[in-house]
Design a protein around this motif. Sequence first.
Motif, PDB file in Angstrom:
ATOM      1  N   ALA A 113       2.494   4.587  -7.566  1.00 44.93           N
ATOM      2  CA  ALA A 113       1.635   4.731  -6.386  1.00 44.93           C
ATOM      3  C   ALA A 113       1.480   3.395  -5.669  1.00 44.93           C
ATOM      4  N   ALA A 114       1.292   2.335  -6.446  1.00 46.32           N
ATOM      5  CA  ALA A 114       1.071   1.012  -5.857  1.00 46.32           C
ATOM      6  C   ALA A 114       2.349   0.405  -5.301  1.00 46.32           C
ATOM      7  N   GLU A 115       3.419   0.486  -6.056  1.00 48.67           N
ATOM      8  CA  GLU A 115       4.639  -0.227  -5.680  1.00 48.67           C
ATOM      9  C   GLU A 115       5.571   0.589  -4.790  1.00 48.67           C
ATOM     10  N   LEU A 116       5.522   1.924  -4.919  1.00 47.03           N
ATOM     11  CA  LEU A 116       6.460   2.772  -4.185  1.00 47.03           C
ATOM     12  C   LEU A 116       5.791   3.669  -3.149  1.00 47.03           C
ATOM     13  N   GLY A 117       4.464   3.679  -3.163  1.00 43.66           N
ATOM     14  CA  GLY A 117       3.762   4.571  -2.252  1.00 43.66           C
ATOM     15  C   GLY A 117       3.825   6.031  -2.688  1.00 43.66           C
ATOM     16  N   ALA A 118       4.154   6.280  -3.947  1.00 45.48           N
ATOM     17  CA  ALA A 118       4.234   7.638  -4.492  1.00 45.48           C
ATOM     18  C   ALA A 118       2.817   8.110  -4.824  1.00 45.48           C
ATOM     19  N   ARG A 119       2.092   8.504  -3.817  1.00 46.07           N
ATOM     20  CA  ARG A 119       0.661   8.768  -3.938  1.00 46.07           C
ATOM     21  C   ARG A 119       0.305   9.983  -4.795  1.00 46.07           C
ATOM     22  N   GLU A 120       1.214  10.911  -4.960  1.00 46.13           N
ATOM     23  CA  GLU A 120       0.910  12.106  -5.759  1.00 46.13           C
ATOM     24  C   GLU A 120       1.114  11.887  -7.252  1.00 46.13           C
ATOM     25  N   ALA A 121       1.744  10.774  -7.636  1.00 48.21           N
ATOM     26  CA  ALA A 121       2.100  10.546  -9.030  1.00 48.21           C
ATOM     27  C   ALA A 121       0.878  10.535  -9.948  1.00 48.21           C
TER      28      ALA A 121
END
Length: 161
Positions: A113-121
Amino acid sequence: MSLAYLGAEPESVSFTDLSRNPKAVAARAAALGALRVTHRDAPDMVLTTAVHAERTEENLTTASRLFLALMKHDDGARSLLLALPEVFPWVRHLDEEELRAFTVELLEALSDAAELGAREAVHRALVSWRATARINADPEQLKEALRPLDGDDLGPVEVSG
């Protein structure tokens, strides 16, 4: 969870308020840091300043990196494992191996979420492990979940992507 502060209800305005008086709503959002914009026919939105959004991202990245660094040391990993039941009371229904797997998956999801913007993870990790805990907590559900499929072929699995 509040948008601006944990534990407090976020302030909100309607989409109509935003469309009728955008300058006042924008000023209110800037003063609060974030403002929920409710919409009758669509998902709510959040109006915030770029600085507030950047600080939020910075906070997530810092926390994620800190937790990952702690996991590399026995004392840090032990502290995180001891803290989890306070943060997520349902983890008491996970066995030791599941608890460790949940911890690793959660920290990896925070990093994504922090590094890739994968907010749903993070949401996905919490929902799936909470479901596992729920099944573990109910002896009948656990028995059913562990039941062999008796050779039933459920057919091919399609992967979309």
